[in-house]
Write an enzyme that holds these catalytic residues in place. Structure first.
Site, PDB file in Angstrom:
ATOM      1  N   GLY A  51      74.586  38.198 -39.225  1.00 30.85           N
ATOM      2  CA  GLY A  51      73.702  37.562 -38.250  1.00 30.85           C
ATOM      3  C   GLY A  51      72.250  37.939 -38.437  1.00 30.85           C
ATOM      4  O   GLY A  51      71.423  37.703 -37.551  1.00 30.85           O
ATOM      5  N   GLY A  84      81.645  40.877 -39.708  1.00 33.25           N
ATOM      6  CA  GLY A  84      80.413  40.098 -39.677  1.00 33.25           C
ATOM      7  C   GLY A  84      79.651  40.806 -38.582  1.00 33.25           C
ATOM      8  O   GLY A  84      80.263  41.389 -37.719  1.00 33.25           O
ATOM      9  N   THR A  85      78.397  40.798 -38.651  1.00 36.83           N
ATOM     10  CA  THR A  85      77.700  41.700 -37.747  1.00 36.83           C
ATOM     11  C   THR A  85      76.275  41.252 -37.556  1.00 36.83           C
ATOM     12  O   THR A  85      75.725  40.547 -38.396  1.00 36.83           O
ATOM     13  CB  THR A  85      77.694  43.099 -38.408  1.00 36.83           C
ATOM     14  OG1 THR A  85      78.996  43.602 -38.334  1.00 36.83           O
ATOM     15  CG2 THR A  85      76.756  44.041 -37.723  1.00 36.83           C
ATOM     16  N   THR A  86      75.714  41.657 -36.453  1.00 36.97           N
ATOM     17  CA  THR A  86      74.259  41.607 -36.352  1.00 36.97           C
ATOM     18  C   THR A  86      73.816  42.986 -35.903  1.00 36.97           C
ATOM     19  O   THR A  86      74.219  43.444 -34.838  1.00 36.97           O
ATOM     20  CB  THR A  86      73.831  40.581 -35.290  1.00 36.97           C
ATOM     21  OG1 THR A  86      74.535  39.382 -35.493  1.00 36.97           O
ATOM     22  CG2 THR A  86      72.361  40.319 -35.367  1.00 36.97           C
TER      23      THR A  86
END
Lengths: 363, 248
Positions: free
Chosen positions: A259, A39-41
């Site tokens: 994100g 999961g990442t931003t």
């Protein structure tokens, strides 16, 4: 199963021994382990700090100026040589037919309130404040519900003037697919280097873009890499997003990853033209923090990379908003060791003879 | 049919009970409203919702009032299926009427109405026949402000700022950063408009026609519908691929 245990030397290639077992297990309902996803931003931002175009986004657009009638009150910029540059741009007067206009530097300065790509401004003024691209990323890599890496690096090197943030399975380094997906970036980075040697010039961002998108497209989305590619080359600052199926976008500000909505909320409310480098870095940090605190798949620290013409600043762990809360002030002391009876130090360097210009290894 | 949003109810759809799907029992929503955002401010609650009713991917109805006063002390905003919202309003009508008929000087406050809605939503979900809505219930009674939310599976909580749908992802980060106690009315409206603007840019089912409602001790005020100013004149949008020929 077979009771024979033959000692056969392993042949090269893939070993299919476990396939029958895996199929039997999946028929029984055992899930195969999934990819290590992050999961990442990740975000990107183009900043161009020219005082002329700083306008907060919520105001209505300025009234249309009369076509080609420069207001005589304002002085031209102090550019020593009068450069006559051929510029074509469309004058946004409502109702008028768009047409091409050729202006020189002074005329362009006098019409500075017109909205034109500020990259054109950059062509004839390093007098103007530097502009470039700022990339940002969080540092959490997740394996399902577990945080696999608290401080991984998601901003990858492509060329000295081009960096790439990766979301999806591109950003992990543990699983096979991660290494495989990293190959995309290693491969493109190597291809760019070879191209640089071949042409003798600095790499362009569109080159990296085309190499990446054609690779991803040919894998039809199976290489799950969602990338934010940014860099500054001879033609100016560029920022692109690349989706796993190979489509691309060129935008002034972008966000990707789980994100991305939280970060985009910050960008949409606070982005404006004419950001300075520091304002841009602050905005990017704010957007990543928004992703870190509002999205479960993102977390830990903020990495920032500022790319300007001729200079790149890779600010690893630019902000650490999640420090360890309870740290023992006394530190950790190990229990009583065994007694030291004798200390003798033998430098190993003396034991090895290094022959300069020796024979190359024979293979 | 049988897409991810219906996965919890997959067995009915697999069973092929189409005649019940046509009664819109546990099927899927038809006419939907998008996010509602509510915040507490100094004098009460501020709530905002746009006026769009989407029919799948068509923006079919553009004057749907998705916020309604309930009794003397509460304001209800809903996202999701509009017909279910109308049904809920009818249940609440009955509830308030029944309460008024006691004529005992007491009236249902927002906490009570929220609890009632929670029970209704949760019970319907247990019968595999949900009311396909996410509700925001705000109100003030005897100086006590209350802002709560319930959604179609019965998840309910109260907070200083709530949002439904896309608002959860786009508006709540902004509210978490910028909300504080004792916002004035103007500050609250500005904050809500900021959130609605981001939603307008980034939610495909948003329309640029919104209402803001406020509820204070004096009562409910629903603003007239109006549109937000948006800004599309970024220079990078005018000619995004100058110097990057071949990209788009």
């Amino acid at each position: 199963m077979s009771k024979v245990a033959i000692d056969v030397p392993p042949k090269g290639g893939f070993s299919f021994d476990l396939c029958r077992r895996n199929e039997m297990l999946s028929k029984k309902g055992v899930q195969a382990p999934s990819f290590l996803k992050t999961g990442t931003t990740i975000v990107g931002l183009v900043f161009q700090s020219s005082a002329a175009t700083a306008a907060p986004p919520t105001l209505p657009p300025p009234p249309p100026l009369p076509l080609l009638k420069p207001s005589s009150a304002s002085p031209p910029p102090t550019i020593s040589t009068k450069i006559k540059t051929t510029l074509y741009f469309f004058v946004p007067i409502p109702g008028a037919q768009p047409h091409a206009v050729i202006l020189d530097v002074e005329e362009r300065w006098l019409l500075r309130h017109l909205r034109v790509p500020t990259r054109i401004l950059q062509r004839f003024g390093s007098k103007l404040s530097p502009d470039g691209v700022i990339l940002g990323a969080d540092t959490r890599a997740t394996e399902g519900p577990i945080v696999a890496d608290k401080n991984c690096e998601k901003i990858h090197f492509m060329a000295p003037n081009i960096y790439c943030c990766g979301a999806g399975t591109a950003a992990d380094t543990e699983a096979v697919t991660g290494i495989f997906n990293f190959n995309v970036l290693y491969m493109v980075s190597s291809q760019l280097k070879l191209h640089r040697y071949h042409t003798g010039r600095e790499s362009r961002v569109v080159t990296a873009l085309t190499l990446l998108k054609s690779h991803l497209f040919s894998y039809q989305g199976y290489v799950q890499a969602a990338l934010v590619l940014g860099g500054v080359d001879v033609t100016g600052p560029h920022l692109h997003t690349i989706y796993p199926h190979g489509s691309t976008d060129t935008l002034p500000f972008v966000t990707m990853g789980s994100g991305s909505l939280a970060a985009m909320a910050i960008f949409e409310s606070k982005y404006r033209e004419g950001l300075t480098r520091d304002e841009g870095v602050n905005l990017v940090t704010e957007a990543i923090c928004s992703g870190i605190f509002n999205d479960l798949g993102s977390g830990s620290n903020v990495d920032v990379c500022v790319i300007t013409k001729g200079n790149t600043d890779y600010l690893r762990n630019h902000k650490l908003p999640n420090p360890r809360t309870y740290v023992n002030a006394k530190g950790y002391s190990f229990t009583k060791k065994t007694e030291v009876l004798l200390t003798k130090i033998t430098p190993l360097r003396e034991k090895v003879e290094v022959i300069e210009g020796g024979d190359a290894m024979e293979e | 049919m049988g897409t991810s949003k219906n996965s919890a109810y997959a067995y009915q759809i697999v069973g092929g009970w189409d005649r019940l799907a046509s009664l819109n029992t546990w099927g899927y929503p038809y006419v939907t409203g998008t996010s509602v955002i509510g915040i507490k401010y100094k004098d009460g609650i501020l709530m905002t919702a746009d006026m769009g009713g989407s029919y799948g991917s068509t923006l079919r109805y553009k004057s749907v009032e998705r916020m309604k006063p309930v009794g003397k002390h509460s304001l209800l905003g809903a996202s999701g299926e509009i017909s279910d919202f109308q049904e809920i309003l009818s249940y609440l009508d009955e509830l308030i009427l029944y309460d008024n008929m006691w004529d005992d000087g007491n009236s249902l406050g927002p906490k009570e109405v929220h609890n009632y809605l929670t029970r209704v939503m949760y019970n319907r979900r247990n019968k595999f026949n949900p009311l396909w809505n996410s509700l925001v219930l705000g109100g003030i009674k005897n100086g006590q402000k209350y802002l709560g939310t319930v959604n179609m599976i019965g998840v309910h909580f109260e907070d200083n700022h709530v949002a439904t749908g896309f608002g959860n992802h786009l508006a709540r980060p902004i509210l978490r950063d910028e909300w504080h106690e004792n916002l004035s009315f103007e500050e609250g409206v500005k904050l809500l408009e900021k959130c609605m603007r981001v939603l307008l840019y980034r939610d495909r089912s948003a329309v640029n026609k919104l209402q803001i409602a406020k509820i204070t001790e004096e009562g409910v005020t629903l603003s007239k519908p109006y549109a937000l100013k948006t800004f599309w004149q970024f220079s990078a949008f005018q000619n995004p691929t100058v110097g990057a020929e071949g990209s788009w």
